[in-house]
Design an enzyme around this catalytic site. Structure first.
Site, short mmCIF file in Angstrom:
data_model
loop_
_atom_site.label_atom_id
_atom_site.label_comp_id
_atom_site.label_asym_id
_atom_site.label_seq_id
_atom_site.Cartn_x
_atom_site.Cartn_y
_atom_site.Cartn_z
N TYR A 142 1.00 -1.20 0.14
CA TYR A 142 -0.03 0.03 0.15
C TYR A 142 0.88 1.44 0.15
O TYR A 142 0.36 2.33 -0.12
CB TYR A 142 -0.96 -0.10 1.09
CG TYR A 142 -1.94 -1.16 1.22
CD1 TYR A 142 -2.03 -1.87 0.00
CD2 TYR A 142 -2.87 -1.15 2.25
CE1 TYR A 142 -3.06 -2.86 0.16
CE2 TYR A 142 -3.81 -2.22 2.15
CZ TYR A 142 -3.96 -2.97 1.07
OH TYR A 142 -5.16 -3.84 1.04
N LYS A 191 3.19 -15.65 2.62
CA LYS A 191 3.17 -16.33 1.44
C LYS A 191 4.67 -16.39 1.02
O LYS A 191 4.98 -16.11 -0.09
CB LYS A 191 2.41 -15.33 0.31
CG LYS A 191 2.10 -15.91 -1.13
CD LYS A 191 0.83 -16.95 -1.09
CE LYS A 191 0.70 -17.93 -2.14
NZ LYS A 191 -0.10 -19.03 -2.15
N ASP A 223 -3.25 -18.10 2.03
CA ASP A 223 -4.47 -19.02 1.45
C ASP A 223 -4.97 -20.05 2.33
O ASP A 223 -6.24 -20.16 2.44
CB ASP A 223 -4.08 -19.55 0.00
CG ASP A 223 -2.71 -20.21 0.13
OD1 ASP A 223 -1.96 -20.13 1.00
OD2 ASP A 223 -2.27 -20.89 -1.07
N ASP A 247 -5.53 -6.57 5.96
CA ASP A 247 -6.49 -5.98 5.41
C ASP A 247 -7.69 -7.02 5.11
O ASP A 247 -8.85 -6.78 5.64
CB ASP A 247 -6.21 -4.90 4.15
CG ASP A 247 -7.37 -4.17 3.80
OD1 ASP A 247 -8.13 -4.16 4.40
OD2 ASP A 247 -7.07 -3.33 2.84
N ASP A 251 -10.95 -8.64 7.58
CA ASP A 251 -12.49 -8.42 7.01
C ASP A 251 -13.11 -9.52 7.01
O ASP A 251 -14.36 -9.64 7.25
CB ASP A 251 -12.52 -7.59 5.53
CG ASP A 251 -12.64 -6.08 5.64
OD1 ASP A 251 -12.27 -5.46 6.57
OD2 ASP A 251 -13.13 -5.64 4.64
#
Ligand code: NAD
Length: 356
Positions: A142, A191, A223, A247, A251
């Protein structure tokens, strides 16, 4: 004690829910003998309308001069067509960066009283869960280099993920310290089978882990983490992860609690001046109707008392009042079963204040 709090009401339901939290803070202040002083500053769409910028310098200066910051939410369809750097959401990255808020704490807890709102299978919901997501907030993709360039297939857009050992180390420390005060388990999400930044992430987290032999550490690929969160969320205590993975996963975690209107967050730096906000957005679909759930923002205010002002008893009092209201069946529309009576934002706030 006197505490100066900067209020960033923002857009949509932001002003409604921030005003609810202010009322609760004032009531808690009266009960425990503290003075909370509030100064409002513009942010997001409201700031664009008035000044042309989503994050005016006056807002940054005001936040830096305050003891802590309470934020509602920013954004809405009205500003959706502005260019990226002029959009309301740009202000969020700007204020996090200006305050150096590298840690985002997002508790995701299934309230026993709201088990029916959990979308997971009954036997999974029955086990309950209480997860603290520790998300890195000022680094990663980001904040990395981005733009357009000529690639193999012509013009392409790119974003870059960067992390330094220092950035990973300091967020890992927050996670281990947090786990020590909870159930002593950290799951580090990355990851590492694909990304170089994730390999550095994993190596650095394990170096930090050596200083916390009493805390259990395990690595989970992002994942798999997304799957495990819906399969058996009770396995997680503290989750630590990068900005983008955090992020997305937070959620997902919020959704399995039943309502996004319930979840608070704290963004912290090395000082005690944090920024506290609900994890939901500005909910333009219900803005101005007086029906938004104020609990996420009220619980964010409780986190402020706990983390910025070290007022644990006062924070407990607010959290217990919310628990009691829920246990007694009081509900705003987003958490009420179909056909059940619902309270407005103001009524739910009154009921919580009554139970302080
Ligand atoms: P949202 O979180 O605003 O809303 C998603 C859904 O949840 C909507 O149906 C909304 O009515 C409901 N909801 C959210 N908060 C609620 C509450 N307190 N009580 C009851 N229901 C609630 O997400 P969105 O619709 O994707 O985004 C709307 C705007 O908010 C966009 O402009 C987005 O960019 C912005 N946004 C801001 C933040 C922030 O300020 N931190 C975060 C996310 C999204």
């Amino acid at each position: 004690m006197k505490y100066n709090i900067a209020l960033l009401r923002g857009d949509g339901i932001g002003p409604e829910i921030v005003d609810s939290a202010v009322r609760v803070l004032k009531a808690a202040g009266e009960k425990f003998g503290h003075e909370f002083c509030f100064t409002p500053y513009l942010i997001g769409g409201a700031a664009i309308d008035e000044t042309g910028f989503p994050l005016p310098q006056e807002t940054v200066d005001g936040c830096l001069a305050s003891d802590s910051v309470l934020l509602g939410a920013v954004g809405g369809p009205r500003w959706d067509n502005l260019p990226g750097d002029r959009r309301p959401e740009k202000a969020l990255l700007g204020i996090r960066s200006a305050l150096g808020l590298f840690t985002n704490l997002r508790p995701a807890r299934l309230y026993p009283a709201l088990k029916d709102a959990c979308p997971l299978r009954e036997e999974v919901a029955a086990q309950g869960f209480d997860i603290m997501i520790v998300r890195e907030l000022t680094g990663g993709i980001y904040f990395g280099d981005r733009g357009y360039r000529q690639g193999k297939f012509g013009l392409e857009a790119y974003d870059t993920e960067c992390y330094s050992p220092m950035e990973i180390e300091r967020i890992a420390r927050v996670a281990f310290e947090t786990a020590r005060k909870r159930r002593g388990k950290v799951a580090s999400i990355d990851k590492a089978n694909v990304l170089e930044t994730s390999r550095l992430w994993r190596k650095t987290v394990h170096q930090v882990a050596e200083g916390y032999p009493d805390v259990e550490i395990r690595d989970v690929l992002v994942d798999n983490a997304a799957m495990q969160l819906v399969k058996d969320p009770s396995q997680f205590d503290v989750i630590v992860t990068s900005n983008m993975f955090g992020d997305i996963l937070s959620d997902e975690a919020s959704q399995i609690t039943g309502s996004i209107g319930m979840l608070p967050s704290a963004s912290l730096n090395e000082t005690t001046r944090g920024m506290y906000e609900p994890i939901h957005g500005s909910a333009p679909d219900i803005a101005g109707k007086g029906i938004a759930n104020p609990i996420a923002t009220i619980l964010s205010a409780a986190m402020m008392l706990r983390y910025s002002f070290s007022l644990a008893e006062e924070a407990d009092s607010i959290e217990n009042a919310v628990d009691r209201a829920l246990n007694e069946g009081l509900r705003t529309g987003d958490i009420a079963p179909k056909g059940a009576p619902t309270l407005s934002t103001a009524e739910m706030t009154d009921e919580i204040i009554r139970r302080l």
